[in-house]
Design an enzyme around this catalytic site. Sequence first.
Site, PDB file in Angstrom:
ATOM      1  N   GLY A 124       9.050   1.029  -6.369  1.00 39.92           N
ATOM      2  CA  GLY A 124       8.645  -0.796  -7.160  1.00 39.92           C
ATOM      3  C   GLY A 124       7.812  -1.259  -5.505  1.00 39.92           C
ATOM      4  N   ALA A 156       0.874  -1.131   0.101  1.00 41.23           N
ATOM      5  CA  ALA A 156       0.263  -0.323   0.255  1.00 41.23           C
ATOM      6  C   ALA A 156       1.110   0.881   0.384  1.00 41.23           C
ATOM      7  CB  ALA A 156      -1.038   0.034   1.209  1.00 41.23           C
ATOM      8  N   TYR A 160     -37.163  21.331  11.993  1.00 46.13           N
ATOM      9  CA  TYR A 160     -36.053  21.598  11.482  1.00 46.13           C
ATOM     10  C   TYR A 160     -35.514  21.038  13.317  1.00 46.13           C
ATOM     11  CZ  TYR A 160     -30.658  21.973  13.305  1.00 46.13           C
ATOM     12  OH  TYR A 160     -29.184  22.290  13.568  1.00 46.13           O
ATOM     13  N   GLN A 170       8.338   1.111   3.184  1.00 51.94           N
ATOM     14  CA  GLN A 170       9.346   1.575   2.158  1.00 51.94           C
ATOM     15  C   GLN A 170       9.886   2.071   1.960  1.00 51.94           C
ATOM     16  OE1 GLN A 170       6.942   0.288  -1.423  1.00 51.94           O
ATOM     17  NE2 GLN A 170       8.991   0.430  -2.424  1.00 51.94           N
ATOM     18  N   ASN A 209     -45.488  16.659  20.553  1.00 48.85           N
ATOM     19  CA  ASN A 209     -46.055  16.688  18.741  1.00 48.85           C
ATOM     20  C   ASN A 209     -45.429  17.511  18.544  1.00 48.85           C
ATOM     21  OD1 ASN A 209     -48.448  15.207  16.458  1.00 48.85           O
ATOM     22  ND2 ASN A 209     -47.871  17.206  16.645  1.00 48.85           N
ATOM     23  N   ARG A 255      -2.690   7.602 -11.294  1.00 45.48           N
ATOM     24  CA  ARG A 255      -3.487   8.030 -11.984  1.00 45.48           C
ATOM     25  C   ARG A 255      -5.192   8.379 -11.222  1.00 45.48           C
ATOM     26  NH1 ARG A 255      -2.780   1.939 -14.329  1.00 45.48           N
ATOM     27  NH2 ARG A 255      -1.417   1.525 -12.824  1.00 45.48           N
TER      28      ARG A 255
HETATM   29  C1  UD1 Z   1       1.910  -4.822 -10.588  1.00 45.13           C
HETATM   30  C2  UD1 Z   1       2.594  -6.017 -11.087  1.00 45.13           C
HETATM   31  C3  UD1 Z   1       1.673  -6.343 -12.431  1.00 45.13           C
HETATM   32  C4  UD1 Z   1       0.067  -6.350 -11.807  1.00 45.13           C
HETATM   33  C5  UD1 Z   1      -0.582  -5.164 -11.754  1.00 45.13           C
HETATM   34  C6  UD1 Z   1      -1.782  -6.560 -11.398  1.00 45.13           C
HETATM   35  C7  UD1 Z   1       4.263  -5.527 -10.801  1.00 45.13           C
HETATM   36  C8  UD1 Z   1       6.469  -4.914 -10.975  1.00 45.13           C
HETATM   37  N1  UD1 Z   1       4.395  -5.397 -11.660  1.00 45.13           N
HETATM   38  O1  UD1 Z   1       2.001  -3.970 -11.468  1.00 45.13           O
HETATM   39  O2  UD1 Z   1       2.595  -6.837 -13.311  1.00 45.13           O
HETATM   40  O3  UD1 Z   1      -0.190  -6.541 -13.293  1.00 45.13           O
HETATM   41  O4  UD1 Z   1       0.463  -5.016 -10.333  1.00 45.13           O
HETATM   42  O5  UD1 Z   1      -2.768  -5.163 -10.793  1.00 45.13           O
HETATM   43  O6  UD1 Z   1       5.111  -6.121  -9.219  1.00 45.13           O
HETATM   44  N2  UD1 Z   1       3.281  -0.778  -4.660  1.00 45.13           N
HETATM   45  C9  UD1 Z   1       3.936  -0.565  -3.295  1.00 45.13           C
HETATM   46  N3  UD1 Z   1       5.769   0.214  -3.148  1.00 45.13           N
HETATM   47  C10 UD1 Z   1       6.062   0.491  -4.777  1.00 45.13           C
HETATM   48  C11 UD1 Z   1       4.907   0.360  -5.783  1.00 45.13           C
HETATM   49  C12 UD1 Z   1       3.144   0.108  -5.600  1.00 45.13           C
HETATM   50  O7  UD1 Z   1       3.815  -0.356  -2.103  1.00 45.13           O
HETATM   51  O8  UD1 Z   1       6.710   1.377  -4.661  1.00 45.13           O
HETATM   52  C13 UD1 Z   1       2.461  -1.048  -4.076  1.00 45.13           C
HETATM   53  C14 UD1 Z   1       0.526  -0.258  -5.000  1.00 45.13           C
HETATM   54  O9  UD1 Z   1       1.028   0.996  -3.426  1.00 45.13           O
HETATM   55  C15 UD1 Z   1      -0.227  -1.004  -4.819  1.00 45.13           C
HETATM   56  C16 UD1 Z   1       0.687  -2.459  -5.654  1.00 45.13           C
HETATM   57  O10 UD1 Z   1       1.784  -2.362  -4.977  1.00 45.13           O
HETATM   58  O11 UD1 Z   1      -1.029  -1.454  -4.082  1.00 45.13           O
HETATM   59  C17 UD1 Z   1       0.263  -2.833  -7.048  1.00 45.13           C
HETATM   60  O12 UD1 Z   1       1.662  -0.971  -7.503  1.00 45.13           O
HETATM   61  P1  UD1 Z   1       0.621  -0.628  -9.263  1.00 45.13           P
HETATM   62  O13 UD1 Z   1       1.704   0.252  -9.004  1.00 45.13           O
HETATM   63  O14 UD1 Z   1      -0.610  -0.696  -8.897  1.00 45.13           O
HETATM   64  O15 UD1 Z   1       1.231  -1.764  -9.653  1.00 45.13           O
HETATM   65  P2  UD1 Z   1       1.230  -1.967 -11.435  1.00 45.13           P
HETATM   66  O16 UD1 Z   1       2.349  -1.293 -11.812  1.00 45.13           O
HETATM   67  O17 UD1 Z   1      -0.342  -2.161 -11.067  1.00 45.13           O
HETATM   68 CA    CA Z   2      -2.354  -1.721  -9.830  1.00 42.48          CA
END
Ligand code: UD1
Ligand code: CA
Length: 432
Positions: free
Chosen positions: A81, A9, A339, A74, A350, A15
């Site tokens: 990532g 999370a 009100y 993190q 009443n 987006r």
């Molecule tokens: C990720 C997957 C992708 C998959 C998709 C499904 C990877 C590299 N890719 O992509 O293959 O199809 O999910 O929804 O994993 N998050 C972190 N830290 C970060 C980045 C993300 O905790 O640094 C969390 C986000 O909050 C989210 C989840 O990881 O809950 C997925 O992140 P998101 O950026 O949506 O991943 P996608 O690019 O959609």
């Molecule tokens: Ca996603």
Amino acid sequence: MSLSIVILAAGKGSRMKSPKAKVLHKICGREMLYYSIKAAREITDDVIVVIAHQKEAVIASMEKYFDGLTFVTQDADNFPGTGGAMMGISPKYEDVLVLNGDMPLIQRSSIEKFLANPADIVMSVIPLDNPSGYGRVIIEDGQVQRIVEEKDADEAEKKIQTVNAGVYAFKHHVLQTYIPKLSNANAQGEYYLTDVIALARNDGLSISPLNVEEVEFKGVNSKFDLAQSESIMMERLRKGWMDSGVIMQLPETIYLEEGVRFEGECIVENGVRLCGNSLIVNSHIKAHSVIEESIIRDSDVGPLAHIRPQSQLDGTHIGNFVEVKKSTLNGVKAGHLSYLGDATIGSGTNIGAGTITCNYDGVNKYQTIIGKNVFIGSDTQLVAPVEISDNVMIAAGTTVTSGNYESDILLLSRTPIKKIPGFFTKFFKKDK
Ligand code: UD1
Ligand code: CA
């Protein structure tokens, strides 16, 4: 169950086009992260939530609902990532299930399917007609070989319609082996959790694809997704309450939040909005009424009434165009156009049409206390603070100024009416 669940999370969710962290956007009145944690908590006591973006806000909002969560921050600047997200975790158990915080519709029964599979890694896949935006899954001989992120995929890989839904079950020792080996040499310069798959496969580990339901595993990435997920979640809530005995008319028009509870026989008519931690007991909520964070017991409300937070109605009738706020009404009838704010009203009383508690002087709010069996005529103003004893009659049109009024009296404030003969004809210059 001896399973640790890690919920990712930490991401920004760009987006969503919002200053608010993605996982804090609400579905049926609660932040979407709440639902993943709730499903996880039904399975295990060890739930680890990885956070970074707006971490204080995420912790504060989840601690309202859950005790004993583990939050891990993190280092998203140095290790961005989903792979970076997994670097600081120390799960309590060997089996580790990874969920995304942006998948509010996932349910316990779906999570359990991952655990029934003996492979070293089990990962969720969905066949999609339009796979764009997702990682593509390369499967050979029933084993997942690797995952290619959309941004790293070549034209042939982009055509693959089997996508990674982002939920995985790993053994902790597998993560310990491969997470340190991840690199960020890819299009996004991120550490991809998905790269664990190819590394593990090269070493001969078994990696099973698990087909999952799109409806539960589709992530929320935009406000359109948020609205769609909310309508699916709300349909589940409504069905659950109908199964337990609530009557709903045109249920698809009823807005219902996660915190709302019903007891006994309740009827909810079309277009009703029920919010917050409201409790409805043996009551009838009529069309297009709004109830927020209130308790309604043995009462009928509406149509078109508004019961605002911290109200409590017992054995009470509230009719159309009545607004109640932070008030306790016990055995009261308020049939029309009133009100009632910051008020306590006793049984048998009443409230005539157009009655208004004047609870605010522009600076402070004041209480109105009305006893039992008080008859309030139409168009009465009660200027708070005001206290009216039992068995009082208030004549229509009265302005009851602040003070305490004893039992067994009539209150009446009226300018004597004037009669001016011939006025109409003169004013409108009409012939008789
Ligand atoms: C990720 C997957 C992708 C998959 C998709 C499904 C990877 C590299 N890719 O992509 O293959 O199809 O999910 O929804 O994993 N998050 C972190 N830290 C970060 C980045 C993300 O905790 O640094 C969390 C986000 O909050 C989210 C989840 O990881 O809950 C997925 O992140 P998101 O950026 O949506 O991943 P996608 O690019 O959609
Ligand atoms: Ca996603």
